[in-house]
Design a protein around this motif. Structure first.
Motif, mmCIF file in Angstrom:
data_model
loop_
_atom_site.group_PDB
_atom_site.id
_atom_site.type_symbol
_atom_site.label_atom_id
_atom_site.label_comp_id
_atom_site.label_asym_id
_atom_site.label_seq_id
_atom_site.Cartn_x
_atom_site.Cartn_y
_atom_site.Cartn_z
ATOM 1 N N LEU A 118 0.829 -1.208 0.000
ATOM 2 C CA LEU A 118 0.000 0.000 0.000
ATOM 3 C C LEU A 118 0.865 1.260 0.000
ATOM 4 C CD1 LEU A 118 -2.868 -1.025 2.446
ATOM 5 C CD2 LEU A 118 -3.054 -0.650 -0.027
ATOM 6 N N GLY A 119 2.023 1.187 0.636
ATOM 7 C CA GLY A 119 2.946 2.317 0.599
ATOM 8 C C GLY A 119 3.416 2.595 -0.823
ATOM 9 N N GLU A 120 3.735 1.538 -1.561
ATOM 10 C CA GLU A 120 4.162 1.689 -2.952
ATOM 11 C C GLU A 120 3.000 2.158 -3.830
ATOM 12 O OE1 GLU A 120 5.876 -2.008 -4.109
ATOM 13 O OE2 GLU A 120 7.548 -1.883 -2.677
ATOM 14 N N LEU A 121 1.802 1.644 -3.540
ATOM 15 C CA LEU A 121 0.619 2.038 -4.309
ATOM 16 C C LEU A 121 0.303 3.518 -4.088
ATOM 17 C CD1 LEU A 121 -1.683 1.161 -6.171
ATOM 18 C CD2 LEU A 121 -2.989 0.529 -4.127
ATOM 19 N N GLN A 122 0.486 3.996 -2.866
ATOM 20 C CA GLN A 122 0.223 5.407 -2.575
ATOM 21 C C GLN A 122 1.164 6.312 -3.383
ATOM 22 O OE1 GLN A 122 -1.911 7.585 -1.863
ATOM 23 N NE2 GLN A 122 -2.085 7.547 0.373
ATOM 24 N N THR A 123 2.428 5.907 -3.465
ATOM 25 C CA THR A 123 3.389 6.675 -4.271
ATOM 26 C C THR A 123 2.948 6.725 -5.732
ATOM 27 O OG1 THR A 123 5.207 6.034 -2.804
ATOM 28 C CG2 THR A 123 5.805 6.807 -4.996
ATOM 29 N N PHE A 124 2.471 5.599 -6.246
ATOM 30 C CA PHE A 124 1.995 5.524 -7.634
ATOM 31 C C PHE A 124 0.782 6.421 -7.846
ATOM 32 C CE2 PHE A 124 -1.155 3.498 -10.448
ATOM 33 C CZ PHE A 124 -0.486 3.577 -11.659
ATOM 34 N N VAL A 125 -0.183 6.353 -6.932
ATOM 35 C CA VAL A 125 -1.428 7.120 -7.072
ATOM 36 C C VAL A 125 -1.151 8.617 -7.050
ATOM 37 C CG1 VAL A 125 -3.578 7.731 -5.886
ATOM 38 C CG2 VAL A 125 -2.968 5.330 -6.206
ATOM 39 N N ARG A 126 -0.293 9.050 -6.139
ATOM 40 C CA ARG A 126 -0.015 10.486 -6.015
ATOM 41 C C ARG A 126 0.711 11.048 -7.253
ATOM 42 N NH1 ARG A 126 -1.447 12.521 -1.295
ATOM 43 N NH2 ARG A 126 -1.615 11.198 0.560
ATOM 44 N N ALA A 127 1.284 10.163 -8.071
ATOM 45 C CA ALA A 127 1.998 10.616 -9.276
ATOM 46 C C ALA A 127 1.141 10.487 -10.538
ATOM 47 C CB ALA A 127 3.288 9.821 -9.441
ATOM 48 N N LEU A 128 -0.146 10.139 -10.393
ATOM 49 C CA LEU A 128 -1.003 9.977 -11.569
ATOM 50 C C LEU A 128 -1.153 11.298 -12.330
ATOM 51 C CD1 LEU A 128 -3.878 7.744 -10.129
ATOM 52 C CD2 LEU A 128 -2.118 7.050 -11.762
ATOM 53 N N PRO A 129 -1.188 11.250 -13.677
ATOM 54 C CA PRO A 129 -1.388 12.468 -14.473
ATOM 55 C C PRO A 129 -2.770 13.073 -14.200
ATOM 56 C CG PRO A 129 -0.595 10.641 -15.832
ATOM 57 C CD PRO A 129 -0.981 10.056 -14.514
ATOM 58 N N VAL A 130 -2.817 14.389 -14.073
ATOM 59 C CA VAL A 130 -4.059 15.096 -13.768
ATOM 60 C C VAL A 130 -4.433 15.983 -14.957
ATOM 61 C CG1 VAL A 130 -5.120 16.777 -12.212
ATOM 62 C CG2 VAL A 130 -3.584 15.040 -11.291
ATOM 63 N N LEU A 131 -5.730 16.078 -15.218
ATOM 64 C CA LEU A 131 -6.214 16.919 -16.321
ATOM 65 C C LEU A 131 -5.800 18.376 -16.124
ATOM 66 C CD1 LEU A 131 -9.842 15.499 -16.692
ATOM 67 C CD2 LEU A 131 -7.966 15.198 -18.308
ATOM 68 N N ASP A 132 -5.479 19.041 -17.217
ATOM 69 C CA ASP A 132 -5.076 20.446 -17.194
ATOM 70 C C ASP A 132 -6.224 21.295 -16.645
ATOM 71 O OD1 ASP A 132 -4.130 22.978 -17.606
ATOM 72 O OD2 ASP A 132 -3.850 22.762 -19.779
ATOM 73 N N ALA A 133 -5.973 21.969 -15.538
ATOM 74 C CA ALA A 133 -7.016 22.769 -14.898
ATOM 75 C C ALA A 133 -7.411 23.980 -15.725
ATOM 76 C CB ALA A 133 -6.545 23.213 -13.509
ATOM 77 N N ALA A 134 -6.623 24.342 -16.723
ATOM 78 C CA ALA A 134 -6.935 25.512 -17.558
ATOM 79 C C ALA A 134 -8.025 25.204 -18.588
ATOM 80 C CB ALA A 134 -5.673 25.994 -18.268
ATOM 81 N N GLU A 135 -8.369 23.932 -18.733
ATOM 82 C CA GLU A 135 -9.389 23.535 -19.699
ATOM 83 C C GLU A 135 -10.630 23.018 -18.964
ATOM 84 O OE1 GLU A 135 -9.079 23.930 -22.875
ATOM 85 O OE2 GLU A 135 -6.923 24.017 -23.298
ATOM 86 N N SER A 136 -11.772 23.052 -19.674
ATOM 87 C CA SER A 136 -13.010 22.457 -19.156
ATOM 88 C C SER A 136 -13.185 21.087 -19.801
ATOM 89 C CB SER A 136 -14.217 23.358 -19.477
ATOM 90 O OG SER A 136 -14.117 24.597 -18.802
ATOM 91 N N TRP A 137 -13.305 20.046 -18.942
ATOM 92 C CA TRP A 137 -13.320 18.685 -19.472
ATOM 93 C C TRP A 137 -14.648 17.988 -19.156
ATOM 94 C CZ3 TRP A 137 -9.094 17.253 -22.291
ATOM 95 C CH2 TRP A 137 -7.913 17.986 -22.097
ATOM 96 N N THR A 138 -15.081 17.150 -20.081
ATOM 97 C CA THR A 138 -16.202 16.233 -19.837
ATOM 98 C C THR A 138 -15.803 14.875 -20.393
ATOM 99 O OG1 THR A 138 -17.228 16.899 -21.937
ATOM 100 C CG2 THR A 138 -18.010 17.995 -19.917
ATOM 101 N N PHE A 139 -16.436 13.811 -19.862
ATOM 102 C CA PHE A 139 -16.064 12.476 -20.332
ATOM 103 C C PHE A 139 -16.739 12.199 -21.661
ATOM 104 C CE2 PHE A 139 -15.938 7.867 -20.574
ATOM 105 C CZ PHE A 139 -14.612 7.634 -20.219
ATOM 106 N N ASN A 140 -15.954 11.746 -22.626
ATOM 107 C CA ASN A 140 -16.435 11.435 -23.967
ATOM 108 C C ASN A 140 -16.517 9.915 -24.097
ATOM 109 O OD1 ASN A 140 -16.199 10.736 -26.876
ATOM 110 N ND2 ASN A 140 -16.152 12.973 -27.123
ATOM 111 N N ASP A 141 -17.765 9.402 -24.147
ATOM 112 C CA ASP A 141 -17.955 7.951 -24.182
ATOM 113 C C ASP A 141 -17.366 7.337 -25.446
ATOM 114 O OD1 ASP A 141 -19.303 7.696 -21.722
ATOM 115 O OD2 ASP A 141 -21.160 8.409 -22.636
#
Length: 244
Positions: A118-141
């Motif tokens: 879980l310690g290793e998984l936490q490191t992985f999760v915290r490094a996940l790519p995040v959507l650019d906050a400067a754009e407005s996003w919606t999920f495209n099916d």
């Protein structure tokens, strides 16, 4: 009443002591002079002969004594490790998250494994790519990922134009200046796609991993509070090894 966490606490120092005693015994027994002794007395051939004092050297190390020292140290080590491993086989606890049992009767050894993972998984999760906050996003099916709204932009093309600065006369040709004008020739419609995750989702995952880490630590502490099954293996082992 001895608890598993108490046995774990002394295991390292017991191993260190046993290794030191074993190494010292081996080193001492490799020194031949320490195992050797002698006693000599002198008697002259006749009464008028020279008198010489007796000579003696005591034996300083004995194999059986060193074996007893090693056996004593290793007996304690064998008992501590056997007690820990036997109790580990019985020590379990539930992993409880938000008052609900997620996994029941988890062995303490598996809890240790899970805590590390879980310690290793936490490191992985915290490094996940995040959507650019400067754009407005919606999920495209259709694209199975996030997308922005379509943005329409004009495509232009530079077209040369002539500007007559002076008309032609009989004496002089016309003075013409060429310049370029941007003329719309089409339109771009742009939609951006991204496989990154929303910041809120990454935060949610990190919080869940952290909550599970805490639950696993609590479970490990509970399991380590199990009363030990006291093992006396060392005496049996060295009773056989050192028996006559």
């Amino acid at each position: 009443m001895t608890k598993l966490n108490q046995i774990i606490a002394i295991e390292k120092s017991t191993k260190t002591k046993a290794a030191r005693v074993l190494n010292e015994a081996g080193r001492e027994l490799s020194k031949a002079p320490l195992l050797s002794g002698i006693s000599r007395t002198y008697q002259p051939k006749d009464e008028e002969g020279e008198q010489l004092p007796p000579e003696s050297t005591k034996v300083q190390r004995r194999v059986e004594e060193q074996l007893r020292d090693v056996a004593e140290a290793l007996t304690r080590l064998f008992d501590v490790v056997a007690t820990k491993d036997r109790t580990n086989a019985l020590a379990t606890a539930d992993i409880v998250v938000d008052g609900e049992t997620l996994v029941a009767d988890v062995p303490v050894t598996y809890l240790l494994f899970l805590e590390k993972q879980l310690g290793e998984l936490q490191t992985f999760v915290r490094a996940l790519p995040v959507l650019d906050a400067a754009e407005s996003w919606t999920f495209n099916d259709a694209a199975d990922c996030h997308a922005t709204d379509a943005v329409k932009t004009v495509r232009t093309k530079k077209v040369p134009r002539n500007h007559v600065k002076a008309e032609a006369t009989e004496e002089h040709p016309a003075q013409v200046e060429v310049y370029y004008e941007d003329i719309p020739v089409g339109y771009w419609t742009t939609v951006k796609f991204s496989g990154a995750a929303p910041a809120k989702r990454v935060t949610q995952l990190a919080e869940r991993v952290e909550k599970l880490q805490t639950a696993v630590k609590f479970a490990r502490e509970e399991a380590n509070g199990t009363e030990v099954v006291d093992e006396k293996v060392g005496a049996k082992v060295f009773g056989y090894l050192l028996g006559e």
